[in-house]
Write a protein that holds these residues in place. Structure first.
Motif, short mmCIF file in Angstrom:
data_model
loop_
_atom_site.label_atom_id
_atom_site.label_comp_id
_atom_site.label_asym_id
_atom_site.label_seq_id
_atom_site.Cartn_x
_atom_site.Cartn_y
_atom_site.Cartn_z
N ALA A 40 -31.60 23.52 -2.70
CA ALA A 40 -31.02 24.84 -2.86
C ALA A 40 -32.09 25.89 -2.59
O ALA A 40 -33.29 25.60 -2.71
CB ALA A 40 -30.47 24.99 -4.28
N PRO A 41 -31.70 27.10 -2.26
CA PRO A 41 -32.68 28.16 -1.98
C PRO A 41 -33.63 28.36 -3.15
O PRO A 41 -33.20 28.46 -4.30
CB PRO A 41 -31.81 29.39 -1.76
N ASN A 84 -16.83 15.49 -5.74
CA ASN A 84 -15.65 16.02 -6.43
C ASN A 84 -16.06 17.00 -7.52
O ASN A 84 -17.20 16.98 -7.99
CB ASN A 84 -14.84 14.88 -7.04
N ASN A 85 -15.12 17.83 -7.91
CA ASN A 85 -15.34 18.79 -8.98
C ASN A 85 -16.64 19.59 -8.76
O ASN A 85 -17.48 19.69 -9.65
CB ASN A 85 -15.38 18.07 -10.33
N LEU A 86 -16.76 20.12 -7.58
CA LEU A 86 -17.98 20.83 -7.21
C LEU A 86 -18.13 22.12 -8.01
O LEU A 86 -17.15 22.80 -8.34
CB LEU A 86 -17.96 21.15 -5.71
N THR A 87 -19.38 22.44 -8.32
CA THR A 87 -19.71 23.68 -9.01
C THR A 87 -20.69 24.48 -8.15
O THR A 87 -21.24 23.96 -7.18
CB THR A 87 -20.33 23.40 -10.38
N THR A 88 -20.93 25.70 -8.57
CA THR A 88 -21.88 26.53 -7.81
C THR A 88 -23.28 25.94 -7.84
O THR A 88 -24.08 26.19 -6.94
CB THR A 88 -21.91 27.95 -8.37
N GLU A 89 -23.55 25.13 -8.85
CA GLU A 89 -24.86 24.48 -8.94
C GLU A 89 -25.05 23.41 -7.86
O GLU A 89 -26.16 22.98 -7.61
CB GLU A 89 -25.05 23.84 -10.31
N ASP A 90 -23.97 22.97 -7.24
CA ASP A 90 -24.05 21.96 -6.19
C ASP A 90 -24.31 22.56 -4.81
O ASP A 90 -24.55 21.83 -3.86
CB ASP A 90 -22.75 21.15 -6.13
N ALA A 91 -24.25 23.87 -4.70
CA ALA A 91 -24.48 24.51 -3.41
C ALA A 91 -25.92 24.27 -2.95
O ALA A 91 -26.87 24.54 -3.69
CB ALA A 91 -24.21 26.00 -3.51
N ALA A 92 -26.06 23.76 -1.74
CA ALA A 92 -27.39 23.42 -1.22
C ALA A 92 -27.23 22.90 0.20
O ALA A 92 -26.12 22.69 0.68
CB ALA A 92 -28.04 22.34 -2.08
N GLY A 110 -29.71 18.04 8.02
CA GLY A 110 -29.09 18.71 6.88
C GLY A 110 -27.74 19.32 7.21
O GLY A 110 -27.46 19.68 8.35
N THR A 111 -26.90 19.42 6.19
CA THR A 111 -25.61 20.08 6.32
C THR A 111 -25.41 20.98 5.10
O THR A 111 -25.70 20.59 3.98
CB THR A 111 -24.47 19.06 6.46
N GLN A 112 -24.93 22.19 5.34
CA GLN A 112 -24.83 23.19 4.28
C GLN A 112 -23.55 23.00 3.48
O GLN A 112 -22.46 22.86 4.04
CB GLN A 112 -24.82 24.59 4.89
N VAL A 113 -23.70 23.00 2.18
CA VAL A 113 -22.55 22.99 1.26
C VAL A 113 -22.58 24.29 0.47
O VAL A 113 -23.57 24.57 -0.22
CB VAL A 113 -22.59 21.78 0.32
N THR A 114 -21.53 25.06 0.58
CA THR A 114 -21.41 26.32 -0.13
C THR A 114 -20.23 26.23 -1.09
O THR A 114 -19.13 25.86 -0.69
CB THR A 114 -21.20 27.48 0.84
N VAL A 115 -20.48 26.55 -2.34
CA VAL A 115 -19.43 26.51 -3.36
C VAL A 115 -19.25 27.93 -3.88
O VAL A 115 -20.14 28.48 -4.54
CB VAL A 115 -19.78 25.56 -4.51
N SER A 116 -18.11 28.50 -3.57
CA SER A 116 -17.88 29.89 -3.94
C SER A 116 -16.39 30.17 -3.98
O SER A 116 -15.61 29.61 -3.21
CB SER A 116 -18.56 30.82 -2.93
N SER A 117 -16.01 31.06 -4.89
CA SER A 117 -14.61 31.47 -4.96
C SER A 117 -14.40 32.73 -4.13
O SER A 117 -13.28 33.23 -4.02
CB SER A 117 -14.20 31.70 -6.41
#
Length: 117
Positions: A40-41, A84-92, A110-117
């Motif tokens: 993560a950043p 599953n059940n991704l949270t913002t903490e999983d964004a990376a 690498g592949t970007q995963v963004t978790v956001s509403s």
């Protein structure tokens, strides 16, 4: 040489799911330990999960245990990470890696995963 290519990242809402794939080419995939890492950043790269050659031995970080599942298909030389059940903490940025001896010697881009509403 080994070439690893991740795919499947993207934008997902909290509570959602994604499935990452890692396609391998080059040296023998069947006998090597494979793993997923993420960064993560502003944070260090951290291990997420790993899977042994026969797919029986798997391990997960405490942060993802019970939510993520690692698997591999030796015939397709592909590894997967079901998230599953991704949270913002999983964004990376998620990376796949292949061990050679005792070292994680080969890495994907690498592949970007963004978790956001």
């Amino acid at each position: 040489q080994v070439h690893l290519v991740e795919s499947g990242g993207g934008l997902v809402q909290p509570g959602g799911s994604l499935r990452l794939s890692c396609a391998a080419s080059g040296r023998t995939f069947r006998t090597d330990i494979m793993g997923w890492f993420r960064q993560a950043p502003g944070k260090e790269r951290e291990p997420v999960a790993s899977i042994g050659p026969n797919a029986y031995h798997v391990s997960y970080s405490d942060a993802v245990k019970g939510r993520f599942a690692i698997s591999r298909d030796s015939a397709k030389k592909t590894m997967y990470l079901q998230m599953n059940n991704l949270t913002t903490e999983d964004a990376a940025v998620y990376y796949c890696a292949q061990k050679y001896g005792s070292a994680w010697a080969y890495w994907g881009q690498g592949t970007q995963v963004t978790v956001s509403s």
